[in-house]
Design a protein around this motif. Sequence first.
Motif, short mmCIF file in Angstrom:
data_model
loop_
_atom_site.label_atom_id
_atom_site.label_comp_id
_atom_site.label_asym_id
_atom_site.label_seq_id
_atom_site.Cartn_x
_atom_site.Cartn_y
_atom_site.Cartn_z
N THR A 1 55.76 52.12 45.71
CA THR A 1 55.20 53.44 45.39
C THR A 1 55.56 53.78 43.95
OG1 THR A 1 57.17 54.56 46.23
CG2 THR A 1 55.33 54.27 47.76
N ILE A 2 54.77 54.65 43.35
CA ILE A 2 55.06 55.11 42.00
C ILE A 2 54.86 56.62 41.98
CG2 ILE A 2 52.68 54.59 41.26
CD1 ILE A 2 53.86 54.06 38.43
N THR A 3 55.82 57.34 41.45
CA THR A 3 55.71 58.79 41.41
C THR A 3 54.65 59.21 40.41
OG1 THR A 3 57.36 59.12 39.66
CG2 THR A 3 58.16 58.97 41.95
N ASP B 1 60.26 44.89 47.07
CA ASP B 1 59.38 45.27 48.16
C ASP B 1 59.77 46.63 48.73
OD1 ASP B 1 57.16 44.40 49.77
OD2 ASP B 1 58.57 44.25 51.45
N ALA B 2 58.77 47.52 48.86
CA ALA B 2 58.95 48.87 49.39
C ALA B 2 59.76 49.79 48.47
CB ALA B 2 59.58 48.85 50.78
N GLY B 3 59.97 49.35 47.22
CA GLY B 3 60.71 50.17 46.27
C GLY B 3 59.84 51.26 45.65
N GLN B 4 60.46 52.09 44.83
CA GLN B 4 59.72 53.18 44.18
C GLN B 4 59.92 53.12 42.67
OE1 GLN B 4 58.85 57.19 45.81
NE2 GLN B 4 60.43 57.88 44.38
N ILE B 5 58.83 53.26 41.94
CA ILE B 5 58.87 53.27 40.49
C ILE B 5 59.02 54.71 40.02
CG2 ILE B 5 57.58 52.75 38.37
CD1 ILE B 5 56.08 50.57 40.02
N GLU C 1 51.57 46.15 33.78
CA GLU C 1 52.90 46.76 33.72
C GLU C 1 53.35 47.23 35.10
OE1 GLU C 1 54.79 46.46 31.33
OE2 GLU C 1 53.51 46.06 29.62
N VAL C 2 52.43 47.77 35.90
CA VAL C 2 52.78 48.19 37.27
C VAL C 2 53.25 46.98 38.08
CG1 VAL C 2 51.89 49.13 39.43
CG2 VAL C 2 51.24 50.19 37.27
N LYS C 3 52.57 45.87 37.92
CA LYS C 3 52.96 44.66 38.66
C LYS C 3 54.35 44.18 38.26
CE LYS C 3 48.26 43.01 39.55
NZ LYS C 3 47.23 41.96 39.29
N LYS C 4 54.65 44.27 36.96
CA LYS C 4 55.98 43.86 36.50
C LYS C 4 57.06 44.79 37.05
CE LYS C 4 55.26 43.68 32.03
NZ LYS C 4 55.50 43.45 30.57
N MET C 5 56.78 46.08 37.05
CA MET C 5 57.76 47.03 37.57
C MET C 5 57.93 46.89 39.08
SD MET C 5 57.24 50.51 35.28
CE MET C 5 55.46 50.65 35.57
N ALA C 6 56.84 46.51 39.76
CA ALA C 6 56.93 46.30 41.21
C ALA C 6 57.89 45.16 41.53
CB ALA C 6 55.53 46.00 41.77
N LEU C 7 57.86 44.12 40.73
CA LEU C 7 58.80 43.01 40.93
C LEU C 7 60.23 43.48 40.71
CD1 LEU C 7 56.94 40.05 39.12
CD2 LEU C 7 57.37 40.29 41.57
N TYR C 8 60.39 44.38 39.75
CA TYR C 8 61.73 44.87 39.42
C TYR C 8 62.31 45.73 40.54
CZ TYR C 8 65.42 47.34 36.85
OH TYR C 8 66.62 47.87 36.45
N VAL C 9 61.51 46.65 41.10
CA VAL C 9 62.05 47.55 42.14
C VAL C 9 62.07 46.88 43.51
CG1 VAL C 9 61.33 49.60 40.88
CG2 VAL C 9 59.80 48.64 42.62
N ILE D 1 46.46 53.11 38.98
CA ILE D 1 47.89 52.80 38.98
C ILE D 1 48.46 52.90 40.40
CG2 ILE D 1 50.15 53.70 38.25
CD1 ILE D 1 48.82 54.44 35.56
N GLN D 2 48.09 53.98 41.10
CA GLN D 2 48.54 54.15 42.48
C GLN D 2 48.01 53.04 43.38
OE1 GLN D 2 50.76 56.19 43.50
NE2 GLN D 2 50.85 57.88 42.04
N HIS D 3 46.73 52.69 43.20
CA HIS D 3 46.11 51.63 43.99
C HIS D 3 46.83 50.30 43.78
CE1 HIS D 3 43.02 49.13 45.84
NE2 HIS D 3 42.89 48.46 44.71
#
Length: 344
Positions: A166-168, A199-203, A189-197, A156-158
């Motif tokens: 980033t994801i906590t 570039d350089a955002g945090q999940i 799901e990580v990819k979908k959340m990355a789009l939501y937050v 998930i982190q990778h």
Amino acid sequence: MSIKELAQNLKHKSFSSLYLLYGKEKYILDYTRQMIVQATLDEDSADFNKSTYDMEETPIETALEDAETLPFMGEYRVVIIQNPYFLTGSKAKVKVEHDLARLEAYLNNPSSQSIVIVDAPYEKLDERKKIVKLLKKQAELVHTDKMNEKALKDWIQHTAQQENVTITDEAAERLIQLQGDDLGLLINEVKKMALYVGDAGQIEPSTVDELISRSLENNVFTLVEHVVNRRIDQAFRIVYDLLKQNEEPIKLMALLARQFRIILQVKQLREQGFTEKKMASTLSLHPYAVKIASRQGNSFSDNELKTILIQAADADFKMKTGQMDKTLTLELFITELGKQNEHA
């Protein structure tokens, strides 16, 4: 061989003529196979030099004839052998005759210009078989076991890093709790959340709760968490949401009883000195589910959990026999859980 070691070898153009990929983690099998193909074939020749054969439909000798054919407009030919059920101890459901003597001869003298990938999506191979022993001796092995919580978090982190977010750690745990241990699903799901937050955002955990759809069992899982932590109002909110979705009170009661049964089983096994890994194996649960059940068990004594299970059985009986309204019975059961936990 680990995925990291394989990646290093491929990066330095150190290829094997034979690869055996086996295990139950489908995403890793697919990822590894794709990595080998991309490293050995260029885009211009891939269409000419890559072939896939399903052993439930095609004899092995057909795939081997292809492997012995010189590559066209490229340096290597890649032949993928899928579903080689003859490497396992299970009986075939299909009637395809395979010349395993022909396969044995090829394994002893593979073509230097072909890369043969044996893609075996099985937990175990039959080590008693001569062909299995020979294949494991001659091929580069990549075995993909079902992943533990740490390995899932690492992936998930990778994935988050690849998506430039980033994801906590808490968010990664929450994601596993809601989605289970299907690695491919977790990565999507990580990819979908990355789009939501962005570039350089945090999940964050709140991101997971907002974007990830919950299964019925995960909702019940959260419902128990609310009860354990005396958040009865939030517990009822979940119940009413599920009822609005036409979930049956009897089904909700059964799932609640199942979760409390797991909590009791984990608590008793822990008292017997079982590790979380051993408990997961014994109860056929994911280690993360055992970890949460173990934590939830700290809020109850064995006797309290046994009483809850008796009450659940009684409520189930009243629902099924029409002695009480099903929704009212469920509400009373949850209310009683909250009272019991206040006295814990």
